[in-house]
Design a protein around this motif. Structure first.
Motif, mmCIF file in Angstrom:
data_model
loop_
_atom_site.group_PDB
_atom_site.id
_atom_site.type_symbol
_atom_site.label_atom_id
_atom_site.label_comp_id
_atom_site.label_asym_id
_atom_site.label_seq_id
_atom_site.Cartn_x
_atom_site.Cartn_y
_atom_site.Cartn_z
ATOM 1 N N LEU A 70 -57.594 34.109 32.013
ATOM 2 C CA LEU A 70 -58.861 34.521 31.416
ATOM 3 C C LEU A 70 -59.096 36.009 31.673
ATOM 4 O O LEU A 70 -58.656 36.556 32.678
ATOM 5 C CB LEU A 70 -60.013 33.693 31.990
ATOM 6 C CG LEU A 70 -59.896 32.191 31.758
ATOM 7 C CD1 LEU A 70 -60.970 31.443 32.542
ATOM 8 C CD2 LEU A 70 -59.999 31.871 30.279
ATOM 9 N N PHE A 71 -59.818 36.627 30.776
ATOM 10 C CA PHE A 71 -60.042 38.062 30.821
ATOM 11 C C PHE A 71 -61.430 38.388 31.364
ATOM 12 O O PHE A 71 -62.414 37.767 30.988
ATOM 13 C CB PHE A 71 -59.894 38.649 29.416
ATOM 14 C CG PHE A 71 -60.278 40.091 29.310
ATOM 15 C CD1 PHE A 71 -59.463 41.072 29.841
ATOM 16 C CD2 PHE A 71 -61.451 40.467 28.686
ATOM 17 C CE1 PHE A 71 -59.808 42.418 29.746
ATOM 18 C CE2 PHE A 71 -61.804 41.797 28.584
ATOM 19 C CZ PHE A 71 -60.983 42.777 29.115
ATOM 20 N N GLY A 72 -61.483 39.366 32.228
ATOM 21 C CA GLY A 72 -62.735 39.926 32.711
ATOM 22 C C GLY A 72 -62.559 41.421 32.866
ATOM 23 O O GLY A 72 -61.442 41.939 32.845
ATOM 24 N N LEU A 73 -63.656 42.134 33.016
ATOM 25 C CA LEU A 73 -63.623 43.588 33.087
ATOM 26 C C LEU A 73 -64.402 44.063 34.310
ATOM 27 O O LEU A 73 -65.530 43.624 34.538
ATOM 28 C CB LEU A 73 -64.240 44.168 31.814
ATOM 29 C CG LEU A 73 -64.248 45.673 31.639
ATOM 30 C CD1 LEU A 73 -62.823 46.217 31.540
ATOM 31 C CD2 LEU A 73 -65.037 46.041 30.391
ATOM 32 N N PHE A 74 -63.792 44.954 35.095
ATOM 33 C CA PHE A 74 -64.452 45.571 36.241
ATOM 34 C C PHE A 74 -64.970 46.934 35.803
ATOM 35 O O PHE A 74 -64.200 47.749 35.281
ATOM 36 C CB PHE A 74 -63.471 45.739 37.404
ATOM 37 C CG PHE A 74 -64.112 46.269 38.653
ATOM 38 C CD1 PHE A 74 -64.591 45.393 39.614
ATOM 39 C CD2 PHE A 74 -64.254 47.628 38.866
ATOM 40 C CE1 PHE A 74 -65.197 45.862 40.770
ATOM 41 C CE2 PHE A 74 -64.852 48.112 40.011
ATOM 42 C CZ PHE A 74 -65.328 47.225 40.973
ATOM 43 N N VAL A 75 -66.261 47.188 36.009
ATOM 44 C CA VAL A 75 -66.872 48.446 35.597
ATOM 45 C C VAL A 75 -67.576 49.084 36.784
ATOM 46 O O VAL A 75 -68.551 48.535 37.296
ATOM 47 C CB VAL A 75 -67.892 48.226 34.449
ATOM 48 C CG1 VAL A 75 -68.589 49.531 34.090
ATOM 49 C CG2 VAL A 75 -67.221 47.620 33.238
ATOM 50 N N ILE A 109 -63.378 37.211 41.972
ATOM 51 C CA ILE A 109 -63.692 36.399 40.790
ATOM 52 C C ILE A 109 -62.766 36.787 39.646
ATOM 53 O O ILE A 109 -62.168 35.928 38.989
ATOM 54 C CB ILE A 109 -65.173 36.565 40.375
ATOM 55 C CG1 ILE A 109 -66.090 35.890 41.398
ATOM 56 C CG2 ILE A 109 -65.412 36.011 38.972
ATOM 57 C CD1 ILE A 109 -67.567 36.167 41.186
ATOM 58 N N LEU A 110 -62.627 38.081 39.402
ATOM 59 C CA LEU A 110 -61.767 38.532 38.302
ATOM 60 C C LEU A 110 -60.309 38.146 38.540
ATOM 61 O O LEU A 110 -59.606 37.757 37.602
ATOM 62 C CB LEU A 110 -61.896 40.040 38.101
ATOM 63 C CG LEU A 110 -63.254 40.535 37.586
ATOM 64 C CD1 LEU A 110 -63.241 42.048 37.441
ATOM 65 C CD2 LEU A 110 -63.625 39.862 36.272
ATOM 66 N N ALA A 140 -66.548 41.769 26.748
ATOM 67 C CA ALA A 140 -65.692 41.024 27.682
ATOM 68 C C ALA A 140 -66.382 39.711 28.063
ATOM 69 O O ALA A 140 -67.600 39.673 28.247
ATOM 70 C CB ALA A 140 -65.421 41.859 28.932
ATOM 71 N N PRO A 141 -65.625 38.621 28.195
ATOM 72 C CA PRO A 141 -66.231 37.339 28.553
ATOM 73 C C PRO A 141 -67.052 37.399 29.842
ATOM 74 O O PRO A 141 -68.097 36.773 29.947
ATOM 75 C CB PRO A 141 -65.030 36.405 28.711
ATOM 76 C CG PRO A 141 -63.977 37.014 27.854
ATOM 77 C CD PRO A 141 -64.185 38.499 27.954
ATOM 78 N N ILE A 186 -77.674 38.942 24.760
ATOM 79 C CA ILE A 186 -77.684 38.524 23.356
ATOM 80 C C ILE A 186 -76.368 37.850 22.980
ATOM 81 O O ILE A 186 -76.349 36.873 22.242
ATOM 82 C CB ILE A 186 -77.960 39.737 22.447
ATOM 83 C CG1 ILE A 186 -79.419 40.188 22.615
ATOM 84 C CG2 ILE A 186 -77.653 39.428 20.986
ATOM 85 C CD1 ILE A 186 -79.718 41.538 22.015
ATOM 86 N N ARG A 187 -75.258 38.348 23.534
ATOM 87 C CA ARG A 187 -73.938 37.796 23.226
ATOM 88 C C ARG A 187 -73.607 36.550 24.058
ATOM 89 O O ARG A 187 -72.560 35.937 23.879
ATOM 90 C CB ARG A 187 -72.862 38.859 23.478
ATOM 91 C CG ARG A 187 -72.861 39.982 22.459
ATOM 92 C CD ARG A 187 -72.045 41.165 22.963
ATOM 93 N NE ARG A 187 -71.917 42.216 21.982
ATOM 94 C CZ ARG A 187 -72.839 43.130 21.715
ATOM 95 N NH1 ARG A 187 -74.000 43.114 22.358
ATOM 96 N NH2 ARG A 187 -72.624 44.061 20.806
ATOM 97 N N GLY A 188 -74.481 36.191 25.002
ATOM 98 C CA GLY A 188 -74.220 35.044 25.869
ATOM 99 C C GLY A 188 -73.071 35.284 26.825
ATOM 100 O O GLY A 188 -72.350 34.362 27.180
ATOM 101 N N ARG A 189 -72.911 36.524 27.277
ATOM 102 C CA ARG A 189 -71.806 36.913 28.155
ATOM 103 C C ARG A 189 -72.294 37.017 29.596
ATOM 104 O O ARG A 189 -73.391 37.480 29.866
ATOM 105 C CB ARG A 189 -71.226 38.259 27.730
ATOM 106 C CG ARG A 189 -70.737 38.306 26.310
ATOM 107 C CD ARG A 189 -69.485 37.511 26.160
ATOM 108 N NE ARG A 189 -68.862 37.788 24.872
ATOM 109 C CZ ARG A 189 -67.857 37.114 24.405
ATOM 110 N NH1 ARG A 189 -67.344 36.129 25.102
ATOM 111 N NH2 ARG A 189 -67.348 37.407 23.244
ATOM 112 N N GLN A 190 -71.427 36.620 30.525
ATOM 113 C CA GLN A 190 -71.780 36.595 31.944
ATOM 114 C C GLN A 190 -71.677 37.967 32.597
ATOM 115 O O GLN A 190 -70.830 38.780 32.230
ATOM 116 C CB GLN A 190 -70.855 35.635 32.689
ATOM 117 C CG GLN A 190 -70.945 34.204 32.233
ATOM 118 C CD GLN A 190 -72.262 33.560 32.609
ATOM 119 O OE1 GLN A 190 -72.993 34.032 33.461
ATOM 120 N NE2 GLN A 190 -72.569 32.467 31.953
ATOM 121 N N ILE A 191 -72.522 38.176 33.596
ATOM 122 C CA ILE A 191 -72.506 39.380 34.428
ATOM 123 C C ILE A 191 -72.347 38.956 35.881
ATOM 124 O O ILE A 191 -72.998 38.019 36.344
ATOM 125 C CB ILE A 191 -73.820 40.183 34.300
ATOM 126 C CG1 ILE A 191 -73.960 40.788 32.913
ATOM 127 C CG2 ILE A 191 -73.907 41.271 35.371
ATOM 128 C CD1 ILE A 191 -75.311 41.445 32.677
#
Length: 172
Positions: free
Chosen positions: A54-59, A45-46, A90-91, A120-125
């Motif tokens: 588009l930017f995403g973050l792997f944690v 996906i990332l 991160a988006p 709260i920020r409306g950000r996807q997980i």
């Protein structure tokens, strides 16, 4: 390559999520045994988002917990919020190995803070976990490790896909 209909459904959901992002209204939780391709799908996906600019973050949550614990040492230049800010903002964020490690209530609190902050920020997980909601006897449920409140919030934010199958890495 999917080996069963559940893996195929999870792969398709990841494709649809990535192609539809940021219009996707819910993220994904990929749960199931070790080695069934959950992290591979989430990383895909990332990669797909990056291909579109588009930017995403792997944690990796285990690494995140270690980094946060390191901020408690005297003289450490980075604070807890410095590390958590990109995870919250991160988006889209992939939270890998959800519930794998649970050494303290502090870990549940950190995860709860992240999930609620993103909500709260409306950000996807997009999350991966080797734990499921109804495990075999003697195996903890995902909710046991991450807490009822956080599991409920993730249920609201994400569509869950159980990804069964053999361990690709072992070939079993």
């Amino acid at each position: 390559r999917p080996e069963n209909k559940e893996q195929a459904a999870a792969r398709e959901a990841c494709r649809v999520f990535a192609e539809g992002f940021p219009a996707s209204d819910r993220g994904l939780l990929l749960a199931g045994p070790v080695g069934t391709g959950k992290t591979h799908l989430a990383a895909g996906i990332l990669r797909s988002l990056a291909d579109r600019g588009l930017f995403g973050l792997f944690v990796d949550l285990n690494e995140l917990y270690r980094a946060l614990q390191g901020t408690y040492r005297p003289g450490t230049p980075q604070g807890e919020l410095d590390i958590l800010a990109p995870v919250l903002d991160a988006p889209v964020v992939v939270l890998d190995d959800l519930g794998q490690r649970y050494d303290s209530d502090w870990m549940q609190d950190v995860l709860g803070y992240i999930v609620n902050g993103r909500y709260i920020r409306g950000r996807q997980i997009v999350a991966t976990s080797n734990l499921v909601d109804t495990p075999a006897a003697g195996v903890p449920a995902l909710e046991d490790r991450i807490g009822s409140r956080t599991r409920s919030r993730i249920a609201e934010m994400c569509v869950t896909f159980v990804v069964p199958g053999r361990d690709y890495r072992r070939g079993t």
